[in-house]
Design a protein around this motif. Structure first.
Motif, short mmCIF file in Angstrom:
data_model
loop_
_atom_site.label_atom_id
_atom_site.label_comp_id
_atom_site.label_asym_id
_atom_site.label_seq_id
_atom_site.Cartn_x
_atom_site.Cartn_y
_atom_site.Cartn_z
N UNK A 37 -4.17 -7.71 9.23
CA UNK A 37 -4.08 -8.65 8.11
C UNK A 37 -2.87 -8.31 7.24
N UNK A 38 -2.69 -7.02 6.97
CA UNK A 38 -1.57 -6.59 6.13
C UNK A 38 -0.23 -6.78 6.83
N UNK A 39 -0.20 -6.50 8.12
CA UNK A 39 1.04 -6.63 8.89
C UNK A 39 1.42 -8.10 9.03
N UNK A 40 0.44 -8.94 9.39
CA UNK A 40 0.73 -10.38 9.52
C UNK A 40 1.10 -11.00 8.18
N UNK A 41 0.50 -10.46 7.09
CA UNK A 41 0.79 -10.98 5.76
C UNK A 41 2.24 -10.83 5.34
N UNK A 42 2.97 -9.97 6.02
CA UNK A 42 4.39 -9.79 5.69
C UNK A 42 5.23 -10.99 6.15
N UNK A 43 4.70 -11.78 7.08
CA UNK A 43 5.39 -12.98 7.55
C UNK A 43 4.98 -14.13 6.65
N UNK A 49 -1.74 -17.55 7.40
CA UNK A 49 -2.63 -18.45 8.14
C UNK A 49 -3.20 -17.74 9.36
N UNK A 50 -2.35 -17.00 10.06
CA UNK A 50 -2.81 -16.27 11.25
C UNK A 50 -3.82 -15.19 10.88
N UNK A 51 -3.65 -14.56 9.74
CA UNK A 51 -4.57 -13.49 9.36
C UNK A 51 -5.89 -14.01 8.81
N UNK A 52 -5.93 -15.23 8.33
CA UNK A 52 -7.18 -15.77 7.79
C UNK A 52 -8.06 -16.36 8.90
N UNK A 53 -7.50 -16.66 10.05
CA UNK A 53 -8.27 -17.25 11.15
C UNK A 53 -9.42 -16.34 11.60
N UNK A 79 -12.72 -14.29 1.27
CA UNK A 79 -11.66 -14.71 2.18
C UNK A 79 -10.63 -15.59 1.47
N UNK A 80 -11.10 -16.52 0.66
CA UNK A 80 -10.18 -17.41 -0.07
C UNK A 80 -9.37 -16.61 -1.09
N UNK A 81 -10.03 -15.67 -1.77
CA UNK A 81 -9.31 -14.79 -2.72
C UNK A 81 -8.22 -14.02 -1.99
N UNK A 82 -8.57 -13.46 -0.84
CA UNK A 82 -7.59 -12.72 -0.04
C UNK A 82 -6.43 -13.62 0.38
N UNK A 83 -6.74 -14.84 0.77
CA UNK A 83 -5.70 -15.78 1.20
C UNK A 83 -4.79 -16.18 0.03
#
Length: 133
Positions: A37-43, A49-53, A79-83
């Protein structure tokens, strides 16, 4: 397989996903973990979007396992807060490392299912006829 084994198998699968998303490895000399999640969040955008799936998939599986509506709502809020906060550049990346929504959701699901099982056990024991001597 009985229903208890099915639930245990599904919980193990959800646990693996949660920990891969939020705690793939720990930052040395800290209590902080980094996951996919953290790694994908850098993009920007696509990574969020990919990390929330997988997070939404976990909520769907929790629904299928019989989590209470309150627990599902709480998981959705996590999940929404994280997104939403995770989408903010830099601040969101730091928030993602600290918040770990998937692990929070997994632990919430585990507690919720245990509580529901205990309640069901208590109710079924009350329905047993009492036999006197």
């Amino acid at each position: 397989m009985n229903i208890e084994q099915d639930i245990d198998f599904e919980l193990a699968r959800l646990r693996r996903v949660a920990w891969r998303m939020d705690a793939l490895f720990y930052i040395p000399r800290t209590n902080f973990s980094v996951g996919l999640d953290n790694i994908l969040g850098l993009i920007p955008v696509i990574g969020d979007i990919a990390s929330v799936t997988p997070s939404f998939w976990m909520i769907w599986r929790a629904y299928k396992l019989g989590a209470s509506p309150g627990a599902l709502a709480y998981m959705l809020c996590n999940t929404v807060t994280d997104l939403l906060i995770g989408s903010i550049p830099l601040i969101g990346d730091i928030f993602d490392v600290v918040y770990n929504a998937n692990i929070r959701n997994y632990r919430l699901l585990e507690k919720n299912l245990a509580k529901r099982a205990a309640t069901a056990r208590d109710i079924s024991l009350k329905d047993l006829p009492v036999q006197l001597g």
